[in-house]
Scaffold this motif. Structure first.
Motif, mmCIF file in Angstrom:
data_model
loop_
_atom_site.group_PDB
_atom_site.id
_atom_site.type_symbol
_atom_site.label_atom_id
_atom_site.label_comp_id
_atom_site.label_asym_id
_atom_site.label_seq_id
_atom_site.Cartn_x
_atom_site.Cartn_y
_atom_site.Cartn_z
ATOM 1 N N LEU A 47 0.850 -1.191 0.000
ATOM 2 C CA LEU A 47 0.000 0.000 0.000
ATOM 3 C C LEU A 47 0.882 1.236 0.000
ATOM 4 C CD1 LEU A 47 -2.542 -1.022 2.788
ATOM 5 C CD2 LEU A 47 -2.858 -1.178 0.308
ATOM 6 N N SER A 48 0.334 2.347 -0.522
ATOM 7 C CA SER A 48 1.049 3.618 -0.434
ATOM 8 C C SER A 48 0.159 4.646 0.243
ATOM 9 C CB SER A 48 1.468 4.113 -1.821
ATOM 10 O OG SER A 48 0.337 4.471 -2.585
ATOM 11 N N VAL A 49 0.801 5.601 0.895
ATOM 12 C CA VAL A 49 0.078 6.706 1.536
ATOM 13 C C VAL A 49 0.977 7.938 1.496
ATOM 14 C CG1 VAL A 49 0.839 6.092 3.886
ATOM 15 C CG2 VAL A 49 -1.256 7.416 3.568
ATOM 16 N N GLY A 50 0.396 9.058 1.081
ATOM 17 C CA GLY A 50 1.118 10.320 1.115
ATOM 18 C C GLY A 50 0.838 11.004 2.438
ATOM 19 N N TYR A 51 1.879 11.573 3.055
ATOM 20 C CA TYR A 51 1.673 12.202 4.358
ATOM 21 C C TYR A 51 2.707 13.288 4.615
ATOM 22 C CZ TYR A 51 5.430 9.054 5.865
ATOM 23 O OH TYR A 51 6.623 8.382 5.984
ATOM 24 N N MET A 52 2.405 14.101 5.611
ATOM 25 C CA MET A 52 3.307 15.168 6.041
ATOM 26 C C MET A 52 3.839 14.844 7.435
ATOM 27 S SD MET A 52 1.317 18.595 4.792
ATOM 28 C CE MET A 52 2.653 19.662 5.346
ATOM 29 N N PRO A 53 5.120 14.443 7.523
ATOM 30 C CA PRO A 53 5.698 14.200 8.843
ATOM 31 C C PRO A 53 5.944 15.508 9.596
ATOM 32 C CG PRO A 53 7.338 13.834 7.133
ATOM 33 C CD PRO A 53 6.024 14.091 6.437
ATOM 34 N N ILE A 55 5.747 20.182 8.964
ATOM 35 C CA ILE A 55 5.060 21.252 8.229
ATOM 36 C C ILE A 55 5.686 21.542 6.868
ATOM 37 C CG2 ILE A 55 6.321 23.199 9.235
ATOM 38 C CD1 ILE A 55 3.350 24.399 9.544
ATOM 39 N N THR A 56 6.961 21.217 6.683
ATOM 40 C CA THR A 56 7.640 21.571 5.433
ATOM 41 C C THR A 56 7.941 20.376 4.531
ATOM 42 O OG1 THR A 56 9.797 21.371 6.495
ATOM 43 C CG2 THR A 56 8.761 23.550 6.518
ATOM 44 N N GLU A 57 7.461 19.191 4.853
ATOM 45 C CA GLU A 57 7.842 18.002 4.094
ATOM 46 C C GLU A 57 6.616 17.174 3.732
ATOM 47 O OE1 GLU A 57 11.230 14.518 4.453
ATOM 48 O OE2 GLU A 57 10.376 15.323 6.296
ATOM 49 N N PHE A 58 6.598 16.672 2.479
ATOM 50 C CA PHE A 58 5.575 15.723 2.052
ATOM 51 C C PHE A 58 6.285 14.461 1.582
ATOM 52 C CE2 PHE A 58 2.774 13.591 -0.919
ATOM 53 C CZ PHE A 58 1.581 13.610 -0.226
ATOM 54 N N VAL A 59 5.857 13.316 2.092
ATOM 55 C CA VAL A 59 6.512 12.037 1.833
ATOM 56 C C VAL A 59 5.466 11.044 1.332
ATOM 57 C CG1 VAL A 59 7.728 10.100 2.940
ATOM 58 C CG2 VAL A 59 8.216 12.445 3.651
ATOM 59 N N THR A 60 5.870 10.174 0.404
ATOM 60 C CA THR A 60 5.040 9.020 0.063
ATOM 61 C C THR A 60 5.668 7.806 0.723
ATOM 62 O OG1 THR A 60 4.404 9.990 -2.052
ATOM 63 C CG2 THR A 60 4.070 7.613 -1.787
ATOM 64 N N GLY A 61 4.868 7.113 1.526
ATOM 65 C CA GLY A 61 5.356 5.928 2.217
ATOM 66 C C GLY A 61 4.719 4.678 1.637
ATOM 67 N N GLU A 71 9.028 1.459 3.305
ATOM 68 C CA GLU A 71 10.028 2.420 2.876
ATOM 69 C C GLU A 71 9.301 3.707 2.497
ATOM 70 O OE1 GLU A 71 12.081 0.906 -0.586
ATOM 71 O OE2 GLU A 71 10.568 1.684 -1.947
ATOM 72 N N THR A 72 10.069 4.778 2.312
ATOM 73 C CA THR A 72 9.501 6.034 1.846
ATOM 74 C C THR A 72 10.241 6.460 0.581
ATOM 75 O OG1 THR A 72 11.022 7.464 3.063
ATOM 76 C CG2 THR A 72 9.002 6.761 4.218
ATOM 77 N N ASP A 73 9.654 7.408 -0.148
ATOM 78 C CA ASP A 73 10.317 7.881 -1.360
ATOM 79 C C ASP A 73 11.574 8.695 -1.045
ATOM 80 O OD1 ASP A 73 9.007 10.160 -0.424
ATOM 81 O OD2 ASP A 73 7.903 10.520 -2.276
#
Length: 76
Positions: A47-53, A55-61, A71-73
């Motif tokens: 599965l994949s999920v996009g999230y913000m760990p 305020i300044t970062e967006f990651v796809t996990g 893993e993350t991108d």
């Protein structure tokens, strides 16, 4: 599309899936999606999920539904 999915026998929300991948609290998460790939460890569905760990970062996990692999991108 359902927001919640079963991962390793537990129901997860987008937020709780992102926290499993990040191993920490996150700020916000998008809907869970099928990653259309197999787990490199066990061959299970990923599965994949996009999230913000933060305020300044967006990651796809990415997280296997059947084992501990994730893993993350930003791991690339």
């Amino acid at each position: 599309m359902a927001d919640n999915r079963v991962v390793q026998g537990r129901m997860v929300t987008p937020e709780s899936l992102a926290e499993l991948i990040e191993d920490d609290d996150i700020m916000d998460a998008e809907a869970i999606d099928d990653a259309d790939r197999s787990c490199p460890d066990c061959g299970g569905d990923v599965l994949s999920v996009g999230y913000m760990p933060g305020i300044t970062e967006f990651v796809t996990g990415f997280k296997c539904q059947d084992c501990d692999w994730s893993e993350t991108d930003r791991d690339d």
